[in-house]
Design a protein around this motif. Sequence first.
Motif, PDB file in Angstrom:
ATOM      1  N   PRO A 291       0.817  -1.225   0.000  1.00  0.00           N
ATOM      2  CA  PRO A 291       0.000   0.000   0.000  1.00  0.00           C
ATOM      3  C   PRO A 291       0.850   1.276   0.000  1.00  0.00           C
ATOM      4  O   PRO A 291       2.020   1.249   0.361  1.00  0.00           O
ATOM      5  CB  PRO A 291      -0.773  -0.095   1.318  1.00  0.00           C
ATOM      6  CG  PRO A 291      -0.640  -1.492   1.780  1.00  0.00           C
ATOM      7  CD  PRO A 291       0.638  -2.023   1.208  1.00  0.00           C
ATOM      8  N   ILE A 292       0.224   2.359  -0.391  1.00  0.00           N
ATOM      9  CA  ILE A 292       0.837   3.686  -0.257  1.00  0.00           C
ATOM     10  C   ILE A 292       0.613   4.139   1.178  1.00  0.00           C
ATOM     11  O   ILE A 292      -0.526   4.276   1.625  1.00  0.00           O
ATOM     12  CB  ILE A 292       0.209   4.685  -1.249  1.00  0.00           C
ATOM     13  CG1 ILE A 292       0.578   4.289  -2.687  1.00  0.00           C
ATOM     14  CG2 ILE A 292       0.654   6.111  -0.944  1.00  0.00           C
ATOM     15  CD1 ILE A 292      -0.073   5.151  -3.760  1.00  0.00           C
ATOM     16  N   SER A 293       1.691   4.361   1.913  1.00  0.00           N
ATOM     17  CA  SER A 293       1.588   4.569   3.364  1.00  0.00           C
ATOM     18  C   SER A 293       0.954   5.889   3.754  1.00  0.00           C
ATOM     19  O   SER A 293       0.226   5.960   4.734  1.00  0.00           O
ATOM     20  CB  SER A 293       2.973   4.519   4.006  1.00  0.00           C
ATOM     21  OG  SER A 293       3.535   3.265   3.825  1.00  0.00           O
ATOM     22  N   PRO A 295      -1.139   8.644   2.126  1.00  0.00           N
ATOM     23  CA  PRO A 295      -1.883   9.301   1.046  1.00  0.00           C
ATOM     24  C   PRO A 295      -2.180  10.766   1.350  1.00  0.00           C
ATOM     25  O   PRO A 295      -2.509  11.528   0.432  1.00  0.00           O
ATOM     26  CB  PRO A 295      -3.175   8.488   0.952  1.00  0.00           C
ATOM     27  CG  PRO A 295      -3.325   7.822   2.271  1.00  0.00           C
ATOM     28  CD  PRO A 295      -1.929   7.576   2.774  1.00  0.00           C
TER      29      PRO A 295
ATOM     30  N   TYR B 289      -3.456   8.391   8.790  1.00  0.00           N
ATOM     31  CA  TYR B 289      -3.991   8.041   7.474  1.00  0.00           C
ATOM     32  C   TYR B 289      -3.989   6.541   7.258  1.00  0.00           C
ATOM     33  O   TYR B 289      -3.043   5.855   7.615  1.00  0.00           O
ATOM     34  CB  TYR B 289      -3.159   8.703   6.374  1.00  0.00           C
ATOM     35  CG  TYR B 289      -3.303  10.194   6.369  1.00  0.00           C
ATOM     36  CD1 TYR B 289      -4.418  10.789   5.810  1.00  0.00           C
ATOM     37  CD2 TYR B 289      -2.340  11.010   6.958  1.00  0.00           C
ATOM     38  CE1 TYR B 289      -4.570  12.163   5.811  1.00  0.00           C
ATOM     39  CE2 TYR B 289      -2.478  12.388   6.967  1.00  0.00           C
ATOM     40  CZ  TYR B 289      -3.602  12.959   6.397  1.00  0.00           C
ATOM     41  OH  TYR B 289      -3.754  14.313   6.416  1.00  0.00           O
ATOM     42  N   GLN B 290      -5.058   6.056   6.656  1.00  0.00           N
ATOM     43  CA  GLN B 290      -5.117   4.665   6.228  1.00  0.00           C
ATOM     44  C   GLN B 290      -4.455   4.580   4.853  1.00  0.00           C
ATOM     45  O   GLN B 290      -4.713   5.412   3.995  1.00  0.00           O
ATOM     46  CB  GLN B 290      -6.587   4.252   6.145  1.00  0.00           C
ATOM     47  CG  GLN B 290      -6.808   2.799   5.784  1.00  0.00           C
ATOM     48  CD  GLN B 290      -8.286   2.481   5.652  1.00  0.00           C
ATOM     49  OE1 GLN B 290      -9.093   2.838   6.511  1.00  0.00           O
ATOM     50  NE2 GLN B 290      -8.652   1.814   4.561  1.00  0.00           N
ATOM     51  N   PRO B 291      -3.587   3.583   4.647  1.00  0.00           N
ATOM     52  CA  PRO B 291      -2.889   3.502   3.351  1.00  0.00           C
ATOM     53  C   PRO B 291      -3.846   3.270   2.192  1.00  0.00           C
ATOM     54  O   PRO B 291      -4.973   2.804   2.379  1.00  0.00           O
ATOM     55  CB  PRO B 291      -1.971   2.283   3.518  1.00  0.00           C
ATOM     56  CG  PRO B 291      -1.926   1.984   4.967  1.00  0.00           C
ATOM     57  CD  PRO B 291      -3.198   2.496   5.558  1.00  0.00           C
ATOM     58  N   ILE B 292      -3.376   3.565   0.996  1.00  0.00           N
ATOM     59  CA  ILE B 292      -4.102   3.205  -0.228  1.00  0.00           C
ATOM     60  C   ILE B 292      -3.768   1.748  -0.526  1.00  0.00           C
ATOM     61  O   ILE B 292      -2.607   1.396  -0.723  1.00  0.00           O
ATOM     62  CB  ILE B 292      -3.676   4.111  -1.399  1.00  0.00           C
ATOM     63  CG1 ILE B 292      -4.147   5.548  -1.148  1.00  0.00           C
ATOM     64  CG2 ILE B 292      -4.228   3.575  -2.724  1.00  0.00           C
ATOM     65  CD1 ILE B 292      -3.704   6.546  -2.196  1.00  0.00           C
ATOM     66  N   SER B 293      -4.783   0.894  -0.539  1.00  0.00           N
ATOM     67  CA  SER B 293      -4.542  -0.551  -0.578  1.00  0.00           C
ATOM     68  C   SER B 293      -3.999  -1.055  -1.904  1.00  0.00           C
ATOM     69  O   SER B 293      -3.179  -1.960  -1.937  1.00  0.00           O
ATOM     70  CB  SER B 293      -5.841  -1.311  -0.304  1.00  0.00           C
ATOM     71  OG  SER B 293      -6.291  -1.026   0.966  1.00  0.00           O
TER      72      SER B 293
END
Lengths: 370, 370
Positions: A291-293, A295, B289-293
């Motif tokens: 994942p992108i940590s 965003p 932030y929640q990552p982009i999966s």
Amino acid sequence: MSPIVSITRLLGFIHRRKSQLIVLLHSSMAPITNGRVLFNAIPQDFPIPGKTTVYDTTQTIDLDNVPLNGGLLIKVLVLSVDPYMRGRLRAPEIKSYTPPFILGESLTGGGIGVVLRSEVAGVEAGNHVRGMLAHQEYVIAPSLAMLEVIERDPKLDWTVYLGPAGMVGETAYMGWREYSGAKKGEVAFVSTGAGAVGSMVLQIAKQDGLKVIASAGSDEKVKFMKEIGADVAFNYKTTDVREVLAKEGPIDIYWDNVGGSTLDAAMEFANDHSRFIECGQISGYNNGYQPISNPGLIFSKCMHIHGFLVGNLRTKYGAKFRAEVWPKLVSGEFKFKEEVTRGLEKVGDVILAVQKGTNTGKAIVVVAEE
Amino acid sequence: MSPIVSITRLLGFIHRRKSQLIVLLHSSMAPITNGRVLFNAIPQDFPIPGKTTVYDTTQTIDLDNVPLNGGLLIKVLVLSVDPYMRGRLRAPEIKSYTPPFILGESLTGGGIGVVLRSEVAGVEAGNHVRGMLAHQEYVIAPSLAMLEVIERDPKLDWTVYLGPAGMVGETAYMGWREYSGAKKGEVAFVSTGAGAVGSMVLQIAKQDGLKVIASAGSDEKVKFMKEIGADVAFNYKTTDVREVLAKEGPIDIYWDNVGGSTLDAAMEFANDHSRFIECGQISGYNNGYQPISNPGLIFSKCMHIHGFLVGNLRTKYGAKFRAEVWPKLVSGEFKFKEEVTRGLEKVGDVILAVQKGTNTGKAIVVVAEE
């Protein structure tokens, strides 16, 4: 009927049907093997040569008589093996930007061949065609829909037309021109900077007057990146990307071929208004995407992230690409590396090498000499 | 000295120094309290009224005599409370796109005030100014650098000029015009579609001829989104966003105010060549932030993701915004909701409400009547 009458009749028949007889004699030549690389099993992670793909020699082809139904018979000369092909080795129910390979059928990919027979107006035997070709020794193409007739500069091998003068160079040039917004003096970071696409991006960025930071996975590749103009080149396996970007960044442009932690680091050390060009993320192709940590950086830094496929940019940039890039390949101003493997049966090994990154330069399989 | 002489002298003195005496009498008026909202402690997650921020009444101000040093004395009338302010409640060493609030000093934010005294050429007492104002009852601004003189349409309250006729409307209009690439008939998804920015985006998208899917966190907000034209409106707390997008998508444009799992879902149900506008990600402001999966979707779908700050677009779109949006607010064609809270001491509560999403409509604090 006397024997004389019979022979006379036979000679008369031969005379009348001379042209037909030639065909009959011709067609009596034994069909030859048409070697093929078949998609055999969906890989779990990395594709396994001989399992994921198999080389098959059971099919034969009669080159002179096989019906073309208005199409072309092509002898395949060179094939391109590219990172994106991993995405096609999938189950057919999974949607993606490229069609899946079909189990039990030949792989397809960029290639160049010579026309043996043509029923397409304007195309003659001896012409060369470039485009999507089945991974076979011989291919019958129903039309020119997926192909173009192409001529070669005598200074460049056909292989180059699958690499920097082909889709690879187009990807670098068109993606960069459309999305980089490059301004002289800016800083660009190119991952896989020694790779087929990355090395072209690196040189185009230098030509545009940018400072270029480039990463690759071996010291040999680092050396090549320096030779082609990288201001900063490093081996990401032995040097921390964050340390390099902290020192040499922040970056205005990131050309991403890898994704994963390198993409995270690039975002961390990106300038406001930076442009990220998502060409590919090979770190995710075989073991799933990381994942992108963070965003939140996208809006806090006013970043612009662009995914693209070269096919969508050809109409706009095709002529410019040929006019600008081809002469620089002929003159040697743009440099490139190829890793040429001989033999269609080696395709499976080359596919794996490209996924592992053990190849150096554009991966090409030479199927046949002309 | 006889009493007569003394009185005569006093009268003479009064006569000669009449103007000075008035000043002296004036200046002898007690300085008044200048209430302020101070940044008191860096929050761990959600900001706590009375702890993160405190209302302070220890400062006084002498409205008639406080030196302006070439600036303006402003009586603050209305203040805007916005989601982005959470990012300013941070430690000063953390870099971000907005400057941090300073511990022990007043918050600042968008506001409108009336000029009490001016030493700025062209600005007079009674003028109204809009811009960045300290969260205080009275503010001395050193210049017009962060402020503009503004006039009000009699049909609109000053509060509207901090909402849809102000930064909020600018954000929606300018971000949409610059990055949506909207084409009639496309499908847009707007998160926080009942919010200050989202409700404007929703109406602009409808005006452009798009199908609009909009989400919010209460049934009351869903009702409002339908009233202002959403084709599909849903409560994300009771309806699965993936179900809605599977049925009503795929989407061409996503206006993101929330991030997190909604962003993941939007990517999953995005069309090729979709445009994502990253206006904010409030789901990440207080708890990380929640990552982009699945970042692989960015290139496989040729997505374009744009972060932006409205400040960078004002030069290009400021005049167009006023010409196009203001008349539609006056006429009532564009609708909006405000949640007006009275009293500067309530700022901390309003900040928390905005972070929790418990407010409905643009959050405004009325500090004083004119």
